[in-house]
Design a protein around this motif. Structure first.
Motif, PDB file in Angstrom:
ATOM      1  N   LYS A  15       0.836  -1.206   0.000  1.00  0.00           N
ATOM      2  CA  LYS A  15       0.000   0.000   0.000  1.00  0.00           C
ATOM      3  C   LYS A  15       0.870   1.255   0.000  1.00  0.00           C
ATOM      4  N   GLU A  16       2.044   1.168   0.622  1.00  0.00           N
ATOM      5  CA  GLU A  16       2.963   2.314   0.620  1.00  0.00           C
ATOM      6  C   GLU A  16       3.479   2.601  -0.788  1.00  0.00           C
ATOM      7  N   GLN A  17       3.777   1.536  -1.537  1.00  0.00           N
ATOM      8  CA  GLN A  17       4.230   1.722  -2.920  1.00  0.00           C
ATOM      9  C   GLN A  17       3.109   2.285  -3.789  1.00  0.00           C
ATOM     10  N   MET A  18       1.891   1.801  -3.588  1.00  0.00           N
ATOM     11  CA  MET A  18       0.762   2.308  -4.362  1.00  0.00           C
ATOM     12  C   MET A  18       0.506   3.779  -4.047  1.00  0.00           C
ATOM     13  N   TRP A  19       0.588   4.123  -2.770  1.00  0.00           N
ATOM     14  CA  TRP A  19       0.379   5.513  -2.372  1.00  0.00           C
ATOM     15  C   TRP A  19       1.443   6.411  -3.008  1.00  0.00           C
ATOM     16  N   LYS A  20       2.683   5.950  -2.985  1.00  0.00           N
ATOM     17  CA  LYS A  20       3.786   6.722  -3.567  1.00  0.00           C
ATOM     18  C   LYS A  20       3.545   6.955  -5.061  1.00  0.00           C
ATOM     19  N   LEU A  21       3.054   5.926  -5.751  1.00  0.00           N
ATOM     20  CA  LEU A  21       2.759   6.036  -7.173  1.00  0.00           C
ATOM     21  C   LEU A  21       1.722   7.129  -7.435  1.00  0.00           C
ATOM     22  N   THR A  30       3.992   9.002 -17.007  1.00  0.00           N
ATOM     23  CA  THR A  30       5.027   7.997 -17.288  1.00  0.00           C
ATOM     24  C   THR A  30       4.477   6.581 -17.225  1.00  0.00           C
ATOM     25  N   TRP A  31       3.324   6.385 -16.579  1.00  0.00           N
ATOM     26  CA  TRP A  31       2.743   5.042 -16.487  1.00  0.00           C
ATOM     27  C   TRP A  31       1.298   4.965 -16.965  1.00  0.00           C
ATOM     28  N   ASP A  32       0.661   6.090 -17.208  1.00  0.00           N
ATOM     29  CA  ASP A  32      -0.717   6.096 -17.708  1.00  0.00           C
ATOM     30  C   ASP A  32      -0.701   6.562 -19.158  1.00  0.00           C
ATOM     31  N   ASN A  33      -0.879   5.628 -20.074  1.00  0.00           N
ATOM     32  CA  ASN A  33      -0.819   5.945 -21.503  1.00  0.00           C
ATOM     33  C   ASN A  33      -1.977   6.804 -21.986  1.00  0.00           C
ATOM     34  N   GLY A  34      -3.002   6.980 -21.166  1.00  0.00           N
ATOM     35  CA  GLY A  34      -4.170   7.736 -21.590  1.00  0.00           C
ATOM     36  C   GLY A  34      -4.091   9.224 -21.322  1.00  0.00           C
ATOM     37  N   ILE A  35      -3.011   9.667 -20.669  1.00  0.00           N
ATOM     38  CA  ILE A  35      -2.938  11.096 -20.357  1.00  0.00           C
ATOM     39  C   ILE A  35      -1.672  11.729 -20.934  1.00  0.00           C
ATOM     40  N   GLU A  36      -1.791  12.990 -21.315  1.00  0.00           N
ATOM     41  CA  GLU A  36      -0.630  13.758 -21.774  1.00  0.00           C
ATOM     42  C   GLU A  36       0.165  14.239 -20.570  1.00  0.00           C
ATOM     43  N   TYR A  37      -0.568  14.762 -19.568  1.00  0.00           N
ATOM     44  CA  TYR A  37       0.108  15.220 -18.353  1.00  0.00           C
ATOM     45  C   TYR A  37      -0.885  15.347 -17.211  1.00  0.00           C
ATOM     46  N   HIS A 124     -11.538   0.318 -18.669  1.00  0.00           N
ATOM     47  CA  HIS A 124     -10.087   0.129 -18.717  1.00  0.00           C
ATOM     48  C   HIS A 124      -9.451  -0.148 -17.359  1.00  0.00           C
ATOM     49  N   LEU A 125     -10.245  -0.169 -16.289  1.00  0.00           N
ATOM     50  CA  LEU A 125      -9.676  -0.383 -14.947  1.00  0.00           C
ATOM     51  C   LEU A 125      -8.883  -1.685 -14.807  1.00  0.00           C
ATOM     52  N   PRO A 126      -9.362  -2.820 -15.295  1.00  0.00           N
ATOM     53  CA  PRO A 126      -8.584  -4.053 -15.082  1.00  0.00           C
ATOM     54  C   PRO A 126      -7.142  -3.946 -15.591  1.00  0.00           C
ATOM     55  N   GLU A 127      -6.954  -3.482 -16.813  1.00  0.00           N
ATOM     56  CA  GLU A 127      -5.599  -3.363 -17.352  1.00  0.00           C
ATOM     57  C   GLU A 127      -4.831  -2.216 -16.699  1.00  0.00           C
ATOM     58  N   GLU A 128      -5.507  -1.096 -16.432  1.00  0.00           N
ATOM     59  CA  GLU A 128      -4.849   0.046 -15.797  1.00  0.00           C
ATOM     60  C   GLU A 128      -4.323  -0.323 -14.407  1.00  0.00           C
ATOM     61  N   MET A 129      -5.150  -1.029 -13.647  1.00  0.00           N
ATOM     62  CA  MET A 129      -4.740  -1.382 -12.279  1.00  0.00           C
ATOM     63  C   MET A 129      -3.576  -2.375 -12.291  1.00  0.00           C
ATOM     64  N   GLN A 130      -3.560  -3.303 -13.228  1.00  0.00           N
ATOM     65  CA  GLN A 130      -2.423  -4.232 -13.363  1.00  0.00           C
ATOM     66  C   GLN A 130      -1.145  -3.443 -13.662  1.00  0.00           C
ATOM     67  N   ASN A 131      -1.254  -2.481 -14.543  1.00  0.00           N
ATOM     68  CA  ASN A 131      -0.103  -1.651 -14.894  1.00  0.00           C
ATOM     69  C   ASN A 131       0.358  -0.828 -13.688  1.00  0.00           C
ATOM     70  N   GLN A 132      -0.574  -0.265 -12.934  1.00  0.00           N
ATOM     71  CA  GLN A 132      -0.219   0.508 -11.741  1.00  0.00           C
ATOM     72  C   GLN A 132       0.552  -0.343 -10.751  1.00  0.00           C
ATOM     73  N   VAL A 133       0.103  -1.567 -10.529  1.00  0.00           N
ATOM     74  CA  VAL A 133       0.782  -2.480  -9.610  1.00  0.00           C
ATOM     75  C   VAL A 133       2.187  -2.783 -10.111  1.00  0.00           C
ATOM     76  N   ARG A 134       2.306  -3.051 -11.405  1.00  0.00           N
ATOM     77  CA  ARG A 134       3.613  -3.363 -12.004  1.00  0.00           C
ATOM     78  C   ARG A 134       4.595  -2.206 -11.782  1.00  0.00           C
ATOM     79  N   VAL A 135       4.147  -0.987 -12.022  1.00  0.00           N
ATOM     80  CA  VAL A 135       5.018   0.186 -11.858  1.00  0.00           C
ATOM     81  C   VAL A 135       5.306   0.430 -10.374  1.00  0.00           C
ATOM     82  N   ALA A 136       4.277   0.366  -9.538  1.00  0.00           N
ATOM     83  CA  ALA A 136       4.456   0.636  -8.100  1.00  0.00           C
ATOM     84  C   ALA A 136       5.396  -0.375  -7.448  1.00  0.00           C
ATOM     85  N   SER A 137       5.412  -1.609  -7.926  1.00  0.00           N
ATOM     86  CA  SER A 137       6.248  -2.643  -7.320  1.00  0.00           C
ATOM     87  C   SER A 137       7.738  -2.339  -7.462  1.00  0.00           C
TER      88      SER A 137
END
Length: 139
Positions: A15-21, A30-37, A124-137
């Motif tokens: 949860k600390e890594q997720m919060w930091k993300l 850098t980890w969300d392909n759907g946003i410019e900024y 898009h939540l299922p794929e987005e959340m998997q990506n968030q976990v991958r980056v946060a880890s």
């Protein structure tokens, strides 16, 4: 009012890594392909606002409606005659970290904003959340 959730249980991130993300709003692109900024001036805390520019839409101002470090945050987007809340929770369980995102849209034109914005986010939540976990880890 319309509301939909997606939950993911993982042992890859804390949860600390997720919060930091999430607290590092200025690096969401850098980890969300759907946003410019996304741009936050100040701390990731209740009452502050950030700007988010989706790749396929206008920039929007989002309020940090509630923040409980390492546990939960809720963001609030005001649309004409509607509000959209994004609730993100992080809960330790025996099976691993339980992540839940709940999108809620309310207001007279809520049905319209659900169709234009919120349903696409939920789809898009299922794929987005998997990506968030991958980056946060890796944080």
């Amino acid at each position: 009012m319309w509301s939909q959730s997606h939950t993911l249980v993982t042992k890859e991130a804390t949860k600390e890594q997720m919060w930091k993300l999430f607290a590092d709003v200025n690096n969401w692109h850098t980890w969300d392909n759907g946003i410019e900024y996304a741009k936050l001036d100040g701390a990731f805390e209740k009452g502050n606002h950030f700007l988010l520019k989706p790749k396929k839409g206008p920039k929007i101002k989002i309020e940090l409606y509630e923040t409980i470090p390492n546990k939960k945050f809720v963001d609030l987007t005001h649309f004409p005659l509607a509000k959209m809340y994004g609730e993100h929770t992080f809960e330790d369980t025996p099976e691993g970290l339980k992540l839940t995102v709940t999108m809620t849209v309310s207001g007279v034109l809520g049905f319209l904003w659900k169709k234009i914005v919120a349903q696409d986010i939920v789809n898009h939540l299922p794929e987005e959340m998997q990506n968030q976990v991958r980056v946060a880890s890796k944080l």
